[in-house]
Design a protein around this motif. Structure first.
Motif, short mmCIF file in Angstrom:
data_model
loop_
_atom_site.label_atom_id
_atom_site.label_comp_id
_atom_site.label_asym_id
_atom_site.label_seq_id
_atom_site.Cartn_x
_atom_site.Cartn_y
_atom_site.Cartn_z
N ASN A 121 21.92 70.94 -98.32
CA ASN A 121 22.58 70.57 -99.58
C ASN A 121 24.02 70.18 -99.28
N ASN A 122 24.31 68.90 -99.34
CA ASN A 122 25.70 68.46 -99.13
C ASN A 122 26.40 68.17 -100.45
N ASP A 123 25.77 68.60 -101.54
CA ASP A 123 26.38 68.48 -102.86
C ASP A 123 26.93 69.85 -103.28
N ASN A 124 27.69 70.43 -102.39
CA ASN A 124 28.27 71.76 -102.59
C ASN A 124 29.72 71.69 -102.14
N PRO A 125 30.61 72.45 -102.76
CA PRO A 125 32.03 72.37 -102.37
C PRO A 125 32.28 72.61 -100.88
N PHE A 126 31.41 73.40 -100.22
CA PHE A 126 31.64 73.70 -98.81
C PHE A 126 30.98 72.71 -97.86
N THR A 127 30.24 71.73 -98.39
CA THR A 127 29.49 70.84 -97.50
C THR A 127 29.64 69.35 -97.82
N VAL A 128 30.58 68.98 -98.67
CA VAL A 128 30.67 67.58 -99.09
C VAL A 128 31.03 66.63 -97.94
N ASP A 129 31.61 67.16 -96.88
CA ASP A 129 31.96 66.30 -95.74
C ASP A 129 30.83 66.16 -94.72
N TYR A 130 29.67 66.75 -95.02
CA TYR A 130 28.50 66.60 -94.16
C TYR A 130 27.54 65.59 -94.78
N TYR A 147 17.26 86.81 -93.22
CA TYR A 147 17.35 86.70 -94.68
C TYR A 147 16.00 86.93 -95.32
N TYR A 148 16.01 87.74 -96.39
CA TYR A 148 14.77 88.03 -97.12
C TYR A 148 15.04 88.10 -98.61
N CYS A 149 14.09 87.61 -99.38
CA CYS A 149 14.09 87.78 -100.84
C CYS A 149 12.65 87.73 -101.31
N ASP A 150 12.41 88.10 -102.56
CA ASP A 150 11.05 88.05 -103.06
C ASP A 150 10.66 86.60 -103.38
N GLU A 151 9.38 86.40 -103.65
CA GLU A 151 8.87 85.04 -103.83
C GLU A 151 9.51 84.33 -105.01
N ALA A 152 9.73 85.07 -106.12
CA ALA A 152 10.33 84.45 -107.30
C ALA A 152 11.75 83.97 -107.00
N THR A 153 12.51 84.80 -106.25
CA THR A 153 13.88 84.42 -105.89
C THR A 153 13.88 83.20 -104.98
N LEU A 154 12.96 83.17 -104.02
CA LEU A 154 12.87 82.02 -103.11
C LEU A 154 12.58 80.74 -103.89
N ASN A 160 16.87 75.38 -107.61
CA ASN A 160 18.27 75.16 -107.97
C ASN A 160 19.10 74.59 -106.82
N ASN A 161 18.42 74.22 -105.73
CA ASN A 161 19.11 73.62 -104.58
C ASN A 161 20.18 74.55 -104.02
N GLN A 162 19.86 75.85 -103.97
CA GLN A 162 20.81 76.85 -103.49
C GLN A 162 20.71 77.13 -101.99
N ILE A 163 19.74 76.55 -101.33
CA ILE A 163 19.64 76.71 -99.88
C ILE A 163 20.56 75.67 -99.25
N SER A 176 11.84 81.21 -94.69
CA SER A 176 12.02 79.76 -94.85
C SER A 176 13.15 79.22 -93.99
N ASN A 177 13.44 79.88 -92.88
CA ASN A 177 14.48 79.45 -91.92
C ASN A 177 15.87 79.44 -92.54
N ILE A 178 16.09 80.22 -93.58
CA ILE A 178 17.36 80.17 -94.31
C ILE A 178 18.51 80.73 -93.47
N ALA A 179 19.58 79.93 -93.38
CA ALA A 179 20.80 80.34 -92.67
C ALA A 179 21.97 80.53 -93.61
N GLY A 180 21.91 79.91 -94.80
CA GLY A 180 23.00 80.02 -95.76
C GLY A 180 22.55 79.59 -97.14
N ILE A 181 23.07 80.29 -98.16
CA ILE A 181 22.70 80.01 -99.55
C ILE A 181 23.95 80.02 -100.42
N SER A 182 23.78 79.58 -101.66
CA SER A 182 24.85 79.66 -102.65
C SER A 182 24.35 80.38 -103.89
#
Length: 229
Positions: A121-130, A147-154, A160-163, A176-182
């Motif tokens: 997601n490069n439509d985030n304040p921390f990633t707009v330059d990527y 990183y772990y969460c339940d299925e509903a949270t995933l 919401n494009n939070q990954i 889901s290979n998640i390294a960072g979320i918002s």
């Protein structure tokens, strides 16, 4: 733009974060002790890596009760930018500012090496330059980065494009290979890899620089828009 770098007993990446802001952006930056009760002067709060309170109980479980965390929650609610890195990510999940949790690496070993991340997601304040889908090299250094969460949270994170970042090759078993979320609003980001350790080719990569330039650009755009109104 003013940056705060939080310092807990056991933080060890606070200096790295401070130097990254100083070197990459040249913007004002302060160390802020965990007992602080006012963050109103700051536009961006960095929650650094390390072993806050020795990582006793669970990583970040004690830090989430530090006085400064009430102020971090207030700043996040006001729309200010918050970035939690490694132990900082763990603290933000413990504090409920980000969903999910971080478990022991599936290898049960501490991992410290470069990894390749995909920008989801490069439509985030921390990633707009990527670029969307760009692959970048950022180091990791953690024992509890799974990183772990339940299925509903995933499903909610995906919808919401939070990954924000995923691992090209999963080092720790993260769902889901998640390294960072918002958060849903996008102003609070947590990630296990260390962009502050990748701001100069002498460190092996400068792919982390654009996280810092992104947030400055986003803040300036927001500030300019507010000024025009």
């Amino acid at each position: 733009m003013k940056f705060a770098v939080l310092v807990f007993p056991g933080s060890n990446c606070d200096i790295d974060c401070y130097k990254a802001v100083e070197e990459v952006l040249g913007e004002p930056v302060d160390y802020v002790w965990h007992t602080a009760t006012d963050l109103s002067a700051y536009d961006c709060i960095l929650v650094p890596g390390g072993f806050s309170y020795g990582d006793y109980l669970r990583c970040g479980a004690i830090s989430r009760f530090a006085p400064v965390m009430a102020e971090v929650a207030k700043a996040a609610e006001q729309g200010k930018y918050v970035l939690g890195i490694c132990n900082g990510f763990q603290i933000l999940t413990e504090a409920g500012l980000l969903p999910g949790t971080l478990l022991r690496n599936t290898s049960l070993k501490f991992l410290c090496h470069d990894v390749v991340l995909r920008v989801e997601n490069n439509d985030n304040p921390f990633t707009v330059d990527y670029e969307q889908g760009e692959e970048i090299t950022i180091p990791i250094a953690h024992g509890e980065g799974n990183y772990y969460c339940d299925e509903a949270t995933l499903e909610s994170l995906k919808a919401n494009n939070q990954i924000i970042f995923t691992y090209a090759s999963n080092p720790n078993g993260s769902l889901s290979n998640i390294a960072g979320i918002s958060n849903e609003r996008g102003n609070v980001v947590g990630m296990m890899p260390h962009p502050e350790r990748a701001v100069n080719t002498l460190l092996g990569s400068e792919d982390g620089k654009r996280m810092f330039t992104s947030i400055l650009k986003a803040w300036r755009d927001q500030h300019d828009a507010a000024t025009i109104r």
